[in-house]
Design a protein around this motif. Sequence first.
Motif, PDB file in Angstrom:
ATOM      1  N   VAL A 135       0.828  -1.207   0.000  1.00 36.35           N
ATOM      2  CA  VAL A 135       0.000   0.000   0.000  1.00 36.35           C
ATOM      3  C   VAL A 135       0.860   1.255   0.000  1.00 36.35           C
ATOM      4  CG1 VAL A 135      -1.613   1.349   1.405  1.00 36.35           C
ATOM      5  CG2 VAL A 135      -2.024  -1.065   1.021  1.00 36.35           C
ATOM      6  N   LEU A 136       1.916   1.279   0.776  1.00 34.32           N
ATOM      7  CA  LEU A 136       2.715   2.492   0.912  1.00 34.32           C
ATOM      8  C   LEU A 136       3.677   2.737  -0.238  1.00 34.32           C
ATOM      9  CD1 LEU A 136       3.517   2.410   4.726  1.00 34.32           C
ATOM     10  CD2 LEU A 136       1.783   3.751   3.540  1.00 34.32           C
ATOM     11  N   GLU A 137       4.178   1.682  -0.867  1.00 32.12           N
ATOM     12  CA  GLU A 137       5.235   1.863  -1.860  1.00 32.12           C
ATOM     13  C   GLU A 137       4.759   1.825  -3.308  1.00 32.12           C
ATOM     14  OE1 GLU A 137       8.326  -0.914  -0.955  1.00 32.12           O
ATOM     15  OE2 GLU A 137       8.821   0.086   0.919  1.00 32.12           O
ATOM     16  N   GLY A 191     -19.151  -1.676  -5.034  1.00 31.75           N
ATOM     17  CA  GLY A 191     -17.731  -1.658  -5.335  1.00 31.75           C
ATOM     18  C   GLY A 191     -16.901  -2.281  -4.233  1.00 31.75           C
ATOM     19  N   GLU A 192     -15.667  -2.630  -4.578  1.00 31.45           N
ATOM     20  CA  GLU A 192     -14.724  -3.175  -3.611  1.00 31.45           C
ATOM     21  C   GLU A 192     -13.429  -2.376  -3.696  1.00 31.45           C
ATOM     22  OE1 GLU A 192     -13.473  -7.495  -2.100  1.00 31.45           O
ATOM     23  OE2 GLU A 192     -13.034  -7.146  -4.215  1.00 31.45           O
ATOM     24  N   ILE A 193     -12.911  -1.983  -2.548  1.00 31.54           N
ATOM     25  CA  ILE A 193     -11.690  -1.194  -2.510  1.00 31.54           C
ATOM     26  C   ILE A 193     -10.531  -2.048  -2.990  1.00 31.54           C
ATOM     27  CG2 ILE A 193     -10.076   0.019  -0.989  1.00 31.54           C
ATOM     28  CD1 ILE A 193     -12.506   0.611   0.844  1.00 31.54           C
ATOM     29  N   SER A 194      -9.804  -1.551  -3.982  1.00 35.41           N
ATOM     30  CA  SER A 194      -8.653  -2.290  -4.477  1.00 35.41           C
ATOM     31  C   SER A 194      -7.338  -1.638  -4.069  1.00 35.41           C
ATOM     32  CB  SER A 194      -8.711  -2.433  -6.000  1.00 35.41           C
ATOM     33  OG  SER A 194      -8.621  -1.172  -6.604  1.00 35.41           O
ATOM     34  N   PHE A 195      -7.371  -0.343  -3.756  1.00 34.23           N
ATOM     35  CA  PHE A 195      -6.149   0.350  -3.369  1.00 34.23           C
ATOM     36  C   PHE A 195      -6.509   1.584  -2.566  1.00 34.23           C
ATOM     37  CE2 PHE A 195      -2.191   2.711  -4.009  1.00 34.23           C
ATOM     38  CZ  PHE A 195      -1.268   1.711  -3.819  1.00 34.23           C
ATOM     39  N   ILE A 196      -5.714   1.883  -1.549  1.00 39.49           N
ATOM     40  CA  ILE A 196      -5.918   3.061  -0.715  1.00 39.49           C
ATOM     41  C   ILE A 196      -4.863   4.092  -1.099  1.00 39.49           C
ATOM     42  CG2 ILE A 196      -5.958   3.933   1.639  1.00 39.49           C
ATOM     43  CD1 ILE A 196      -6.723   1.005   2.445  1.00 39.49           C
ATOM     44  N   LEU A 197      -5.314   5.306  -1.406  1.00 42.59           N
ATOM     45  CA  LEU A 197      -4.411   6.353  -1.893  1.00 42.59           C
ATOM     46  C   LEU A 197      -3.942   7.245  -0.745  1.00 42.59           C
ATOM     47  CD1 LEU A 197      -6.414   7.391  -5.059  1.00 42.59           C
ATOM     48  CD2 LEU A 197      -4.401   5.926  -4.957  1.00 42.59           C
ATOM     49  N   TYR A 198      -2.644   7.460  -0.685  1.00 44.97           N
ATOM     50  CA  TYR A 198      -2.066   8.377   0.288  1.00 44.97           C
ATOM     51  C   TYR A 198      -1.532   9.602  -0.448  1.00 44.97           C
ATOM     52  CZ  TYR A 198      -2.635   4.778   3.776  1.00 44.97           C
ATOM     53  OH  TYR A 198      -3.180   3.858   4.629  1.00 44.97           O
ATOM     54  N   ARG A 199      -0.973  10.547   0.282  1.00 41.36           N
ATOM     55  CA  ARG A 199      -0.565  11.833  -0.272  1.00 41.36           C
ATOM     56  C   ARG A 199       0.364  11.679  -1.484  1.00 41.36           C
ATOM     57  NH1 ARG A 199       0.742  15.503   4.139  1.00 41.36           N
ATOM     58  NH2 ARG A 199       1.623  13.582   4.850  1.00 41.36           N
ATOM     59  N   ASP A 200       1.345  10.797  -1.399  1.00 50.09           N
ATOM     60  CA  ASP A 200       2.276  10.611  -2.527  1.00 50.09           C
ATOM     61  C   ASP A 200       1.562  10.044  -3.757  1.00 50.09           C
ATOM     62  OD1 ASP A 200       4.288  11.511  -0.873  1.00 50.09           O
ATOM     63  OD2 ASP A 200       4.922   9.492  -0.286  1.00 50.09           O
ATOM     64  N   HIS A 201       0.624   9.123  -3.529  1.00 46.21           N
ATOM     65  CA  HIS A 201      -0.128   8.551  -4.642  1.00 46.21           C
ATOM     66  C   HIS A 201      -0.979   9.614  -5.325  1.00 46.21           C
ATOM     67  CE1 HIS A 201       0.188   4.956  -1.815  1.00 46.21           C
ATOM     68  NE2 HIS A 201       1.010   4.686  -2.815  1.00 46.21           N
ATOM     69  N   ILE A 202      -1.599  10.486  -4.510  1.00 47.59           N
ATOM     70  CA  ILE A 202      -2.457  11.540  -5.058  1.00 47.59           C
ATOM     71  C   ILE A 202      -1.638  12.508  -5.906  1.00 47.59           C
ATOM     72  CG2 ILE A 202      -3.924  13.498  -4.437  1.00 47.59           C
ATOM     73  CD1 ILE A 202      -4.810  11.815  -1.985  1.00 47.59           C
ATOM     74  N   LYS A 203      -0.455  12.889  -5.419  1.00 43.24           N
ATOM     75  CA  LYS A 203       0.420  13.779  -6.197  1.00 43.24           C
ATOM     76  C   LYS A 203       0.803  13.127  -7.523  1.00 43.24           C
ATOM     77  CE  LYS A 203       2.538  16.218  -2.334  1.00 43.24           C
ATOM     78  NZ  LYS A 203       3.796  16.433  -1.585  1.00 43.24           N
ATOM     79  N   TYR A 204       1.115  11.830  -7.479  1.00 44.16           N
ATOM     80  CA  TYR A 204       1.499  11.101  -8.677  1.00 44.16           C
ATOM     81  C   TYR A 204       0.347  11.074  -9.692  1.00 44.16           C
ATOM     82  CZ  TYR A 204       2.817   7.082 -11.565  1.00 44.16           C
ATOM     83  OH  TYR A 204       3.098   6.252 -12.623  1.00 44.16           O
ATOM     84  N   LEU A 205      -0.875  10.800  -9.222  1.00 42.87           N
ATOM     85  CA  LEU A 205      -2.031  10.726 -10.120  1.00 42.87           C
ATOM     86  C   LEU A 205      -2.378  12.099 -10.697  1.00 42.87           C
ATOM     87  CD1 LEU A 205      -4.267   8.198  -8.169  1.00 42.87           C
ATOM     88  CD2 LEU A 205      -2.979   7.794 -10.276  1.00 42.87           C
TER      89      LEU A 205
END
Length: 177
Positions: free
Chosen positions: A14-16, A82-96
């Motif tokens: 999740v984190l990496e 729906g089913e959660i497949s991934f939880i987004l954190y701050r770094d993921h949001i910046k990347y997206l």
Amino acid sequence: MSKATKRKHVVKEVLEDCVTPTEDQHIMRVLGSNGNNLHEAVTGSGERFLVSMPTKFRKNIWIKRGDFVIVDPIKEGEKVKGEISFILYRDHIKYLRKLGVWPEGFQEDRTSGERNKGTPKEGSERKTEEEEGDSDSEDDDSDLFVNTNRATVLYSESEEETDEDEEEEEEEDEGRA
């Protein structure tokens, strides 16, 4: 695999990992937990429905109101869609956002860390208020931590009620004397 080893791998994933949603997946914001590993979420277009948390995340990863998740749709679901497949954190949001995949409905939103820091413009406005010596700056709570897990409740006090109470007390005091 032991529980500790499983937890370690799930947290590391999740984190990496930076994941981009596929065509059928949605980026959603969690509005709250309904219990039983069900969460109410909203899409960027404003559509609200329940999503479930898969067993690999349960008791390993925690989500709260305001967090963003990537959701796989469940076509045969009536209530849970729906089913959660991934939880987004701050770094993921910046990347997206950098990739241009972030939904338009969430563009103006900021992550909880960005909300607490405020913009530099807001900080300079606070400094000018302090320099002016306003007495209201002592009561300013804008720099306090905002708990996103609680609903915001606004209390208002009216001066009319306190004046009426004081008048009633004075009348009672005169009646006793």
